[in-house]
Structure formats: C-alpha cells, structure tokens
Motif scaffolding. Structure first.
Motif, short mmCIF file in Angstrom:
data_model
loop_
_atom_site.label_atom_id
_atom_site.label_comp_id
_atom_site.label_asym_id
_atom_site.label_seq_id
_atom_site.Cartn_x
_atom_site.Cartn_y
_atom_site.Cartn_z
N ARG A 147 66.33 15.45 106.31
CA ARG A 147 67.79 15.32 106.26
C ARG A 147 68.29 15.30 104.82
NH1 ARG A 147 70.20 13.91 111.03
NH2 ARG A 147 68.82 13.28 112.73
N LEU A 148 67.66 14.49 104.00
CA LEU A 148 68.09 14.37 102.61
C LEU A 148 67.90 15.69 101.85
CD1 LEU A 148 66.65 10.83 101.74
CD2 LEU A 148 69.03 11.42 102.26
N ALA A 149 66.86 16.44 102.22
CA ALA A 149 66.61 17.72 101.55
C ALA A 149 67.50 18.84 102.08
CB ALA A 149 65.14 18.11 101.72
N ARG A 210 62.12 18.39 93.49
CA ARG A 210 62.76 19.58 92.92
C ARG A 210 64.28 19.47 92.97
NH1 ARG A 210 64.65 24.71 93.79
NH2 ARG A 210 65.00 24.37 96.01
N GLN A 211 64.80 18.85 94.04
CA GLN A 211 66.24 18.70 94.19
C GLN A 211 66.81 17.49 93.45
OE1 GLN A 211 67.95 19.03 98.09
NE2 GLN A 211 66.34 20.37 98.84
N GLY A 212 65.94 16.68 92.86
CA GLY A 212 66.42 15.48 92.21
C GLY A 212 66.76 14.36 93.17
N LYS A 213 66.18 14.38 94.38
CA LYS A 213 66.50 13.41 95.42
C LYS A 213 65.34 12.49 95.79
CE LYS A 213 69.76 16.57 97.75
NZ LYS A 213 69.98 17.35 99.00
N ALA A 217 65.30 9.16 98.32
CA ALA A 217 64.47 9.02 99.52
C ALA A 217 63.65 7.74 99.47
CB ALA A 217 63.56 10.24 99.66
N ARG A 218 63.09 7.44 98.32
CA ARG A 218 62.28 6.22 98.20
C ARG A 218 63.11 4.97 98.50
NH1 ARG A 218 59.29 8.30 92.71
NH2 ARG A 218 57.48 9.32 93.71
#
Length: 430
Positions: A147-149, A210-213, A217-218
């Motif tokens: 979802r976050l990606a 890669r997306q800086g996310k 997520a962590r």
C-alpha cells in the motif's frame, strides 16, 4: 521535495510481472510462473510436543526473517482462533503446525520473538497468534508495504505475481480450516503461502527504499507490533447487518435479545453465529415483533426452523417486548468524537468548511505520494483536527494535534503543511 514525492509519480514502478523495478525504475514484464509445489515438498503437520520441540529448535537456529501465516475458520467456527500456523525461515525450511493439537506455542514464539516476522495483512493474523502464545517484537507487513509503495492490488497472490513473477493458487483461502485431517491440497496451499513471503519482503524493502518511504514503513510496522490488544467492542449487536432499518427502541431490544441468544448458542456449539441464525432473520423479527412462535415461523429466515427452536427464539422476542421503557436501548451509541460529517453543515458550518478543504488537500497529497489516503492519515484523525482545531493554527500546533491523535512522525511531517494551509484558507476564504 522528498524522494517519495519525486518517485511516486513514476508509473514504471508499478510492475506487471517479473522482478521488482531496478534502481532506475525499470521493470521487465514476462509471463508469471505458476508456483505448484513447496521447494522441499509439503512438510508434515506438527501435532505433538516432540515434533514441536524439534521445529522450535530448528527455527531458533535458523537465520534471517521468519515468514508467518495463520489460517482461521471464519464463517464456520465461533471466534477467530487459528487452526493452522505456517512458518518458514532460512536454515529451517517450512513448518505447518496444528494449534488444536498443540495449543500452546509460547515456546516457539519465545524462540523467534526477537526475529523480524514477515506477515501479510498482519493485523488479521496477530490476534489469533497472540491467543496461542506467539507475539512478535518486530514485523514486516507485506500488504501494508505494498500500500505504501503504491501497488494497486495488494492481496498476497497479486503481490507475489506482480513483484516476484510467480502465480500462487488461491482456491482454498475460504475453506473450513478446522477440518481434520486437513486435505493434502489445502496443506500445499498453506505451505506455498509462506514459500516466497521473505523474498517478497526483500523486494518491497528495496522498492520502499527507492521511493524514500522505508522509514515510513518501519514506523507503521513498529506501531502494529507495539499496539495493545483491542478493547472488546461495546454493544456488538449493533453491527447486525440491516440495522439501518431498525428505528424504534423496542425493535432494537429485539435485535439485542436475539443477537445475544444466538451468540450464546454459537459459542456453545462452536459454530459461526450466521449458521445459527442469519442477520436478516434477526432484523425481520425485530421489525415484525411477532406475537407468538407461529407468527415468527412466517417470517423470512424462520421457515425451516424446528418448533422447539422457534419457541426459543420467541422467548427472546417476548423478553424484549416485556422490558420497561428505561431498559430499552438508545437509538444510537454514545459518540466520543466529532459528529457524523453529514451533520457538520448544520451544527458548525465553519468546521464543515475546514473539513472540506482538509479532505481535498489530503486526497491530493495521497495521490502525489501514490498511496491510499487512509494510509497517509486516518480519516478520523482529519475529522478530529478539523472539528476542534488548535486555537492558533501553525505547523507546531497542528503537528502536535496530529501526534496527539496517534499519527506517526512521518505522517505528521507529510500532512502538517497541507493541513495548515487548508485550515488557514477555510478560516479566511478570500
């Protein structure tokens, strides 16, 4: 602009098969490969203390993250207990454990407690795992990572196919996992569910990075792992399907009495409440307020019920009909937060304007970051801040308000600027 802002608009990272995108954002499309058998074959089902001790030692000696999954019997049995637990770890292979025969897995849980657990849709499995003594300290949720990606489809099968290029057979997801012995095709399906979970985790970690996310997520994973068990739902009978048709307090009392009677029977029989009496039948009885069992038998959902059962259900109806006015339930549950948004325009037009501006701003930001709006910030948090905004609207006060409602640091960082702008513009619409 953050890395996430820059890369979220790069649609090439939405893979359609094959490997995850490389550092340049490219993706090689190829026909997905059916995954038909676990690489070491279907492991035997662990159903005694000796075999469980061996598996515990093997997983304690393994290395790397451990893939964890659980199968429940939703729609068949009462509650949400686990009827099969699947694990896989490098150096230990895969294991299938029968938690009916081995109801205490706290030893296994302790052996891998400090290891990162990889789950798909962790919030679904953690409650039933907790019941049998398995509680992680660190997790990686591959569904939430997807979802976050920004992946549009985040079911396990879709993620494995789109990210890793393999097709999982999903035909047994809704079977009765309390069946014993479990058929071999079901066990194959269960073992395959954890076969590639760590591989999926590794690929998604790279994509999030890669997306800086990745840090986002962590923080989300830590919040799930550290969350206490949810409080029991108040008045669960109010969630009966079709309740919107029930308006009068006496009718609400009938729903409550029938729901509670059904729940007691379902728990005693260990069957899904819906197999005892359907929600539609409960609502029918509430609306009709039948005078006796014969009248009850004429309602939808009661036609094939035995005379003895009809009389039992009628007892619940009669009990509700005999309650005094003071004993009847109120039409709605007490509201602890803001009122429903549909009422804002009448109750507080200024708050309605703030909410409209905030929703538009959050939606735009979520689209820019290529993630679902509810993962960027919960709608309830936005409503609460808009209903009772800080006296002085600025980055510090809005950020503190978001944090006070449970927003993670990354959410505060991303959402605060757009909320400040939205709240300010709503207050001064010129």
């Amino acid at each position: 602009m953050t890395d996430a802002h820059e890369t979220a608009a790069d649609r090439s990272l939405r893979t359609t098969g094959g490997a995850p995108p490389d550092d340049a954002g490219s993706s090689v499309s190829q026909a997905p490969t059916p995954l038909l058998e676990p690489r070491e074959g279907i492991p035997p089902v662990i159903a005694d203390a000796t075999a469980l001790a061996e598996v515990t030692a093997a997983f304690a000696a393994g290395h790397g993250p451990v893939a964890v999954d659980a199968e429940r019997a939703s729609g068949y049995r009462y509650g949400q207990r686990a009827y099969l637990v699947q694990l896989r770890r490098e150096g230990a292979g895969s294991a299938l454990i029968d938690p009916v025969a081995c109801p205490d897995l706290s030893g296994l849980g302790a052996a891998i407690a400090d290891v990162e657990w990889v789950l798909h849709a962790a919030t679904q499995d953690l409650p039933c795992l907790r019941e049998i003594g398995m509680v992680p300290t660190r997790i990686f949720d591959t569904e939430l990572a997807g979802r976050l990606a920004g992946f549009p489809r985040v079911g396990l099968g879709a993620m494995v196919e789109n990210v890793l290029g393999f097709v999982l057979e999903k035909g047994h997801s809704a079977v009765d996992w309390s069946t014993r012995p479990l058929p071999e095709p079901w066990l194959r399906y269960a073992a395959l569910d954890v076969e590639l979970l760590v591989d999926l985790r590794d690929a998604l970690e790279k994509e999030l990075d890669r997306q800086g996310k990745l840090e986002w997520a962590r923080q989300e994973f830590d919040a799930i792992a550290s969350a206490p068990p949810p409080e029991p739902r108040k008045d669960p009978w109010r969630r009966t399907s079709g309740m919107h048709k029930v308006r009068r307090r006496r009718q609400l009392a009938v729903v409550r009495e029938l729901w509670q009677a059904r729940d007691r029977i379902a728990q005693r029989r260990d069957v899904s409440p819906g197999k005892v009496l359907g929600d539609a039948a409960i609502v029918e009885a509430a609306l009709a307020l039948p005078a006796d069992a014969q009248a009850l038998a004429g309602l939808n959902g009661f036609g094939r019920v035995s005379r003895r059962q009809l009389e039992q259900w009628q007892v619940s109806v009669d009990r509700a009909k005999a309650l005094s006015e003071s004993q009847l339930p109120q039409p709605g549950q007490p509201v602890t937060g803001p009122p429903p948004p549909r009422a804002w325009a009448d109750k507080d037009p200024a708050a309605a304007a703030r909410l409209s501006a905030a929703r538009a701003a959050v939606t735009a930001l979520a689209e820019q970051l290529a993630m679902p709006q509810e993962n960027l910030i919960t709608p309830d948090t936005v409503r609460r801040v808009c209903w009772e905004p800080p006296a002085a609207v600025d980055a510090g006060t809005v950020g503190a308000a978001l944090a006070g409602h449970g927003a993670r640091p990354w959410q505060v960082e991303q959402v605060t600027p757009v909320l400040v702008t939205a709240l300010t513009s709503a207050a001064d619409p010129r």
